[in-house]
Design a protein around this motif. Structure first.
Motif: not given
Lengths: 579, 79
Positions: A134-140, B50, B57, B76
């Motif tokens: 989550l901390k790498q990918d989720v756009p928040i 990105r 993505y 993020v």
């Protein structure tokens, strides 16, 4: 694996029920009952929960809240994609994810994850890996930290879950009633002046105005028609005169005589009546009465008002109706309270104008327009300036403003150039808070600097001869409450009008609060059905500013008050209140 | 084609989204060129941003068409 994902703006509940999977999906088989379902026993052996909580420090800075931003549609998709991609590696039965966005106060939950699995191993592993992904990918995003200083006086009441018990210190604060009493005694009415009616709109009257003569001053007709003697029963009358509204032609009337009369015209004599022209047939200079009615159609002398009768009391605010009455009575230059000369300083480097986008730590200035709006319909001249946070620079700005403006002598000698000074922000005890020294530099004697009420601490009040000054807390809700309570009382005294007073009313809904050692003024909406407490969780909560028209007084240590209870409340006006 | 900006990119561009109407579909390189014309300050963020196409993505050789919703995702920090 059951997946539930929510993105929410409101607080995540303290307790969330575990998702417990009771049924495994199985193809129809010999264990089927008639409906085709296969009942199986409880499969969940482990329920894991994780809450990510907002800490009080971000990048070395102490904060009071974090603001989260999200790309909601994609955030939800990404969370789901991550969970789907992990289900084979760590097969679990159900996952529930709730992420809060918007401003989240320190101590509150930003993300909640609940996992149900047959055994703890796969549950723990899924949870850990999910959070990493989550901390790498989720756009928040954590967009910005709200600095501690903004919520300068009521940090502890930021939200119920972080409220701590307060040190007593009651002795060093004035109570609400003490502060109001002090204001009333220290603020003296400004000397009254005579103003032409045009300039007196909205001013407070300082003398009683009585009728100089009877109104109306004589009997006048209310109809177009014919004036005849009261008990004249003749059938045919001779028209002997014509009277228009502006005419003054007293004469004797004999039996059988009539005078043509217009609406508003004075009657030619007493003991008369007016017959409407609709009830009369006229031929040449003779009339015949077709219908007799009982109405006299006369406004009697002094029917409205007798000479000497009071028309408008001292202390009344001169609205349109009262002004018209003064005009009728010939009071063309009433004695009134003068226009208030008000100076408003906003302070704080974090404050930016409403039309700009805030950088991290900045907030838009709402106090300037709040003060301007509150004083809009009140006779005053308002000067505003924003002061930089550096005291020396601030003094230079103040001096440069208008030398006349600041030529207020120290402690009451001579006249002053302004009546009321308001300083928003900078009233607390932080290093950069300089309202106290600023007021002293301007010659004010500080009377009190704290009032034991929530919201609304701190509050600085000082006097310099006839001028008064207030240091108001910077955050908008405290600012609003302090204005309605303290500044409004001072202003009422300066113009010699009744100060706003608490009234009795009934709560239309429960007021949900925790017991607090300070009295509380709770914003509410007051309508025909009673007082509706508004949602409020911190002094920085400004959304109720749009709705609030009353402040409910909650006694110290009271806590919640049930619906239907009688309470004291202060209606909050924009200084427009009628009499 | 709607381009959405998030977090610090809002500060860089001064807005949260923009509509562009290219004559034909663009690849990532071309899309960036187009955006940098309008928002030169985006350049400083390029290496850490990105791109997402329609809430996913985008792959390196993605093509962006006129009816796509594109998002520029800076690093993020959820959770």
């Amino acid at each position: 694996m059951e997946i539930e994902i929510q993105l929410v703006h409101e607080p995540i509940p303290e307790r969330i029920s575990p998702v417990v999977v009771a049924r495994a999906s199985r193809p129809p088989g010999k264990d089927q009952n008639l409906t085709g379902e296969t009942p199986v026993p409880l499969l969940t052996g482990a329920w894991l929960e994780f809450r990510g909580i907002v800490r009080g420090e971000e990048n070395g800075q102490t904060i009071s809240a974090l603001e989260y931003e999200a790309y909601p549609e994609m955030a939800e998709r990404e969370i789901r994609r991550i969970l789907e991609s992990l289900r084979t590696k760590h097969p679990c039965q159900a996952v529930k994810v709730i992420h809060r966005i918007g401003i989240i106060p320190v101590g509150e939950t930003a993300i909640y994850v609940g996992v149900a699995s047959a055994h703890r191993g796969e549950g723990i592993a899924l949870l850990a890996e999910f959070m990493d992904r989550l901390k790498q990918d989720v756009p928040i995003w954590k967009r910005r930290g709200i600095p501690f200083k903004i919520v300068e006086d009521d940090v502890r009441s930021l939200s119920p879950s972080v409220r701590k018990s307060e040190p007593p210190q009651v002795g060093s604060y004035k109570s609400l009633d003490e502060a109001l009493a002090e204001l009333r005694s220290r603020c003296q009415p400004l000397p009254a002046v005579r103003a032409p009616l045009d300039d007196a709109v909205g001013h407070v009257l300082r003398e009683m105005v009585s009728a100089p003569s009877d109104l109306p001053d004589c009997d006048r007709s209310t109809r177009d028609g014919y004036a005849i003697l009261l008990n004249d029963n003749s059938e045919i009358f001779q028209v002997v005169d014509t009277l228009h509204a502006a005419d003054w032609k007293p004469r004797e009337l004999k039996t059988g005589q009539a005078v043509r009369i217009a609406t508003g015209a004075p009657l030619p004599c007493g003991n008369a009546r007016v017959v409407m022209q609709e009830n009369v047939e006229r031929t040449g200079d003779r009339i015949k009465i077709l219908k007799r009615e009982s109405a006299l159609n006369i406004r009697q002398r002094s029917e409205d008002v007798r000479a000497g009768q009071p028309l408008v009391q001292a202390g009344a605010r001169l609205d349109a109706g009262k002004l018209a009455l003064l005009a009728t009575a010939g009071c063309a230059q009433p004695l009134v309270s003068p226009r208030l000369r008000v100076v408003h300083f906003t302070t704080g480097d974090e404050i930016i104008p409403p039309d700009q986008a805030p950088k991290p730590g900045q907030v838009r200035d709402s106090n300037s327009i709040l003060i301007r709006g509150l004083l809009q319909n009140f006779p005053c001249a308002l000067v505003h300036a924003h002061l930089p946070e550096d005291f020396e620079k601030a003094k230079r700005v103040v001096s440069a403003l208008n030398p006349q403006l600041l030529a207020t002598p120290k402690h009451g000698e001579g006249g002053s150039t302004f009546d009321l000074l308001l300083v928003s922000g900078g009233a607390s005890v932080g290093e950069k808070d300089f309202t106290h020294p600023l007021l002293e530099w301007l010659g004010f004697e500080i009377v009190f600097s704290q009032v034991n009420v929530r919201p609304g601490r701190p509050l600085i009040f000082g006097t310099n001869g006839k001028s008064v000054a207030f240091g108001l807390p910077g955050n908008p809700l405290s600012h609003f409450v302090c204005f309605q309570l303290f500044v409004a009382t001072a202003v009422a005294r300066l113009v010699d009008r009744e100060a706003p007073a608490f009234e009795r009313g009934q709560l239309a809904a429960k007021l949900d609060d925790e017991a607090n050692p300070r009295e509380t003024l709770w914003p509410a909406r007051w309508d025909a059905t009673g007082l509706h407490p508004l949602k409020w969780s911190s002094s920085g909560d400004i959304t109720c500013l749009a709705e609030a028209n009353a402040l409910v007084r909650v006694p110290a240590n009271r806590g919640s008050i049930e619906a239907g209870a009688e309470v004291d409340f202060l209606p909050t006006t924009d200084m427009m209140g009628g009499d | 084609m709607r381009i959405l900006f998030f977090a610090q990119l809002k500060d860089a561009t001064g807005c949260d989204s923009v509509e562009i109407a290219p004559a034909s579909p663009l690849n990532a390189e071309q899309l960036w060129a187009e955006l940098l014309k309008q928002f030169p300050k985006l350049g400083a963020h390029r290496s850490s941003v990105r791109m997402a196409k329609n809430c996913e993505y985008a792959v390196a050789d993605a093509i962006f068409a006129a009816d796509d919703e594109v998002a520029l995702i800076p690093p993020v920090s959820g959770g």
